[in-house]
Design a protein around this motif. Structure first.
Motif, PDB file in Angstrom:
ATOM      1  N   PRO A  28      45.216  52.625  13.451  1.00 29.22           N
ATOM      2  CA  PRO A  28      44.074  52.266  12.598  1.00 29.22           C
ATOM      3  C   PRO A  28      43.935  50.745  12.492  1.00 29.22           C
ATOM      4  CG  PRO A  28      45.344  54.021  11.591  1.00 29.22           C
ATOM      5  CD  PRO A  28      46.144  53.533  12.784  1.00 29.22           C
ATOM      6  N   LEU A  64      43.952  63.478  12.590  1.00 25.44           N
ATOM      7  CA  LEU A  64      43.785  63.247  11.153  1.00 25.44           C
ATOM      8  C   LEU A  64      42.662  64.097  10.559  1.00 25.44           C
ATOM      9  CD1 LEU A  64      44.506  59.444  10.949  1.00 25.44           C
ATOM     10  CD2 LEU A  64      45.917  61.322  10.117  1.00 25.44           C
ATOM     11  N   LYS A  86      37.453  53.944  -1.099  1.00 21.40           N
ATOM     12  CA  LYS A  86      37.016  55.320  -0.865  1.00 21.40           C
ATOM     13  C   LYS A  86      35.675  55.575  -1.541  1.00 21.40           C
ATOM     14  CE  LYS A  86      41.609  57.240  -0.163  1.00 21.40           C
ATOM     15  NZ  LYS A  86      42.661  58.120  -0.692  1.00 21.40           N
ATOM     16  N   LEU A 109      36.352  50.743   6.847  1.00 25.43           N
ATOM     17  CA  LEU A 109      37.669  51.332   7.092  1.00 25.43           C
ATOM     18  C   LEU A 109      37.733  51.854   8.523  1.00 25.43           C
ATOM     19  CD1 LEU A 109      38.241  53.453   3.842  1.00 25.43           C
ATOM     20  CD2 LEU A 109      39.548  51.459   4.539  1.00 25.43           C
ATOM     21  N   GLN A 112      39.744  56.608  11.760  1.00 22.49           N
ATOM     22  CA  GLN A 112      40.686  57.659  11.390  1.00 22.49           C
ATOM     23  C   GLN A 112      40.595  57.960   9.893  1.00 22.49           C
ATOM     24  OE1 GLN A 112      41.485  54.834  13.082  1.00 22.49           O
ATOM     25  NE2 GLN A 112      42.927  55.256  14.715  1.00 22.49           N
ATOM     26  N   ILE A 113      40.444  56.930   9.100  1.00 24.24           N
ATOM     27  CA  ILE A 113      40.383  57.104   7.647  1.00 24.24           C
ATOM     28  C   ILE A 113      39.009  57.613   7.216  1.00 24.24           C
ATOM     29  CG2 ILE A 113      40.541  55.920   5.418  1.00 24.24           C
ATOM     30  CD1 ILE A 113      42.652  54.058   6.770  1.00 24.24           C
ATOM     31  N   THR A 114      37.934  57.009   7.759  1.00 27.62           N
ATOM     32  CA  THR A 114      36.597  57.452   7.356  1.00 27.62           C
ATOM     33  C   THR A 114      36.346  58.903   7.752  1.00 27.62           C
ATOM     34  OG1 THR A 114      35.609  56.507   9.363  1.00 27.62           O
ATOM     35  CG2 THR A 114      35.528  55.167   7.372  1.00 27.62           C
ATOM     36  N   SER A 116      38.591  61.307   8.073  1.00 30.52           N
ATOM     37  CA  SER A 116      39.364  62.161   7.165  1.00 30.52           C
ATOM     38  C   SER A 116      38.695  62.243   5.800  1.00 30.52           C
ATOM     39  CB  SER A 116      40.785  61.620   7.010  1.00 30.52           C
ATOM     40  OG  SER A 116      41.441  61.602   8.247  1.00 30.52           O
ATOM     41  N   LEU A 117      38.190  61.110   5.332  1.00 28.92           N
ATOM     42  CA  LEU A 117      37.515  61.104   4.035  1.00 28.92           C
ATOM     43  C   LEU A 117      36.247  61.961   4.053  1.00 28.92           C
ATOM     44  CD1 LEU A 117      37.867  57.373   2.928  1.00 28.92           C
ATOM     45  CD2 LEU A 117      38.906  59.375   1.857  1.00 28.92           C
TER      46      LEU A 117
END
Length: 157
Positions: A28, A64, A86, A109, A112-114, A116-117
């Protein structure tokens, strides 16, 4: 120094060059766009750096998303309050949907994070994977071309 880096890269087996970019791009904040640029600056051809970076970024994002999807299915109760970052993603998600967050969310972000969110917010897992894949490819191509043009300009100077 630049020539030394390229000579070092070219001295490694081609498969190892691919693996290095795949692994770097799975991180990330590095992702496909910086992974591609690193590959091009290190001396890899654009047609090698882009696919390797896309593969690394896609695999980490996909894993993820699957984890977030599984967690959402198990935890359907009350969610803890969102952090400020977030909350930004949630606001973007509410305003622009999966395509908008996928294409623009990397400014806030990593993919990978976006991704998953978005799944945790209730977005379709398949839509998130599709749009994140498009985004990963577009960002890799864009940064790869910029890196290639930068390297070409430096070599001509």
């Amino acid at each position: 120094m630049y020539e030394s880096l390229q000579n070092f890269t070219q001295s490694m087996p081609e498969a190892l060059q691919w693996v290095a970019i795949i692994l770097i791009s799975a991180i990330p904040f590095v992702e496909s766009y910086l992974g591609t640029a690193i590959g091009v600056v290190a001396g890899l051809p654009l047609f090698v750096a882009v696919p390797a970076a896309v593969i690394g970024n896609f695999v980490s994002m996909f894993v993820l998303v699957q984890i977030a999807y599984g967690a959402r299915r198990k935890i359907k109760g009350e969610q803890p309050p969102l952090s400020p970052r977030k909350q930004k993603i949630k606001a973007m998600f509410d305003r622009f949907g999966v395509p908008g967050v996928s294409l623009l969310g990397q400014w806030v972000l990593p993919s990978q994070i976006t991704s998953s969110l978005m799944v945790s917010f209730g977005a379709s897992k398949n839509a998130v994977i599709l749009w994140q894949s498009i985004s990963i490819l577009l960002w890799a191509l864009g940064f790869g071309v910029l890196a290639h043009l930068g390297v070409t300009t430096l070599l001509e100077a």
